[in-house]
Design a protein around this motif. Structure first.
Motif, PDB file in Angstrom:
ATOM      1  N   GLN A  76       0.668  -1.431  -0.062  1.00  0.00           N
ATOM      2  CA  GLN A  76      -0.202   0.109   0.157  1.00  0.00           C
ATOM      3  C   GLN A  76       0.937   1.349   0.024  1.00  0.00           C
ATOM      4  O   GLN A  76       0.732   2.039  -0.546  1.00  0.00           O
ATOM      5  CB  GLN A  76      -1.071  -0.021   1.274  1.00  0.00           C
ATOM      6  CG  GLN A  76      -1.960  -0.961   1.098  1.00  0.00           C
ATOM      7  CD  GLN A  76      -2.973  -0.686  -0.041  1.00  0.00           C
ATOM      8  OE1 GLN A  76      -3.420   0.453  -0.268  1.00  0.00           O
ATOM      9  NE2 GLN A  76      -3.436  -1.724  -0.965  1.00  0.00           N
ATOM     10  N   LYS A  77       1.855   1.199   0.898  1.00  0.00           N
ATOM     11  CA  LYS A  77       3.093   2.463   0.664  1.00  0.00           C
ATOM     12  C   LYS A  77       3.292   2.380  -0.642  1.00  0.00           C
ATOM     13  O   LYS A  77       3.633   3.758  -1.290  1.00  0.00           O
ATOM     14  CB  LYS A  77       3.999   2.237   1.721  1.00  0.00           C
ATOM     15  CG  LYS A  77       3.604   2.519   3.306  1.00  0.00           C
ATOM     16  CD  LYS A  77       4.939   1.897   3.866  1.00  0.00           C
ATOM     17  CE  LYS A  77       4.998   2.918   5.284  1.00  0.00           C
ATOM     18  NZ  LYS A  77       6.139   2.343   6.013  1.00  0.00           N
TER      19      LYS A  77
ATOM     20  N   SER B 248       2.291   1.593  -3.583  1.00  0.00           N
ATOM     21  CA  SER B 248       1.201   2.072  -4.434  1.00  0.00           C
ATOM     22  C   SER B 248       0.715   3.519  -4.159  1.00  0.00           C
ATOM     23  O   SER B 248       0.654   4.260  -5.252  1.00  0.00           O
ATOM     24  CB  SER B 248      -0.199   1.277  -4.100  1.00  0.00           C
ATOM     25  OG  SER B 248      -1.383   1.758  -4.913  1.00  0.00           O
ATOM     26  N   LEU B 249       0.880   3.972  -2.876  1.00  0.00           N
ATOM     27  CA  LEU B 249       0.376   5.375  -2.564  1.00  0.00           C
ATOM     28  C   LEU B 249       1.424   6.245  -3.054  1.00  0.00           C
ATOM     29  O   LEU B 249       1.336   7.309  -3.667  1.00  0.00           O
ATOM     30  CB  LEU B 249       0.429   5.600  -1.174  1.00  0.00           C
ATOM     31  CG  LEU B 249      -0.221   6.882  -0.735  1.00  0.00           C
ATOM     32  CD1 LEU B 249      -1.443   7.439  -1.292  1.00  0.00           C
ATOM     33  CD2 LEU B 249      -0.246   7.069   0.703  1.00  0.00           C
TER      34      LEU B 249
ATOM     35  N   GLN C 138       1.128   6.825  -6.820  1.00  0.00           N
ATOM     36  CA  GLN C 138       0.158   7.465  -7.260  1.00  0.00           C
ATOM     37  C   GLN C 138       0.437   8.835  -7.068  1.00  0.00           C
ATOM     38  O   GLN C 138      -0.057   9.762  -7.644  1.00  0.00           O
ATOM     39  CB  GLN C 138      -1.274   6.854  -6.371  1.00  0.00           C
ATOM     40  CG  GLN C 138      -1.745   5.616  -6.882  1.00  0.00           C
ATOM     41  CD  GLN C 138      -2.936   5.369  -5.885  1.00  0.00           C
ATOM     42  OE1 GLN C 138      -3.281   6.155  -4.975  1.00  0.00           O
ATOM     43  NE2 GLN C 138      -3.431   4.250  -6.295  1.00  0.00           N
ATOM     44  N   THR C 139       1.062   9.105  -6.021  1.00  0.00           N
ATOM     45  CA  THR C 139       1.513  10.576  -5.704  1.00  0.00           C
ATOM     46  C   THR C 139       2.490  10.938  -6.884  1.00  0.00           C
ATOM     47  O   THR C 139       2.284  12.123  -7.229  1.00  0.00           O
ATOM     48  CB  THR C 139       2.219  10.610  -4.372  1.00  0.00           C
ATOM     49  OG1 THR C 139       1.287  10.019  -3.322  1.00  0.00           O
ATOM     50  CG2 THR C 139       2.614  12.031  -4.110  1.00  0.00           C
TER      51      THR C 139
END
Length: 107
Positions: free
Chosen positions: A79-80, A82-83, A86-87
């Motif tokens: 998740q980190k 992926s985030l 995305q950022t």
């Protein structure tokens, strides 16, 4: 994830937010000591890449049955990664938009 890890992540997000808005965490008096835009961009991309590689390595370790890899850590790291990706994509979109706006300006 521990409270210390959350505090560290929040600190990183605050410093990235300050850097994005043009503010610095500590007042810089020497302009030569500040990194240029290209260097900061490359470092950010390298960090995102490192996070994705680490998450992928943890995922592969979990899939292969490594007793040291647990599902919670794997999911958090994925998740980190992926985030952060995305950022990075959103920053790229803003840069392209700003470039197009500048190119459309009449001189």
């Amino acid at each position: 994830m521990s409270v210390q890890g959350i505090d560290q992540m929040l600190g990183e997000l605050r410093s990235m937010s300050a850097a994005a808005s043009g503010q610095t965490a500590t007042p810089a008096t020497d302009a030569a000591a500040q990194p240029d835009f290209g260097t900061m961009l490359k470092q950010s991309i390298d960090q995102v890449n490192a996070m994705q590689q680490a998450a992928q390595a943890q995922q592969q370790a979990f899939q292969s049955g490594d007793p040291e890899a647990n599902l919670q850590d794997v999911m958090v790291s994925l998740q980190k990664a992926s985030l952060s990706f995305q950022t990075m994509v959103q920053v790229r979109n803003k840069l392209v938009s700003a470039y197009q706006e500048i190119m459309n300006m009449q001189v």
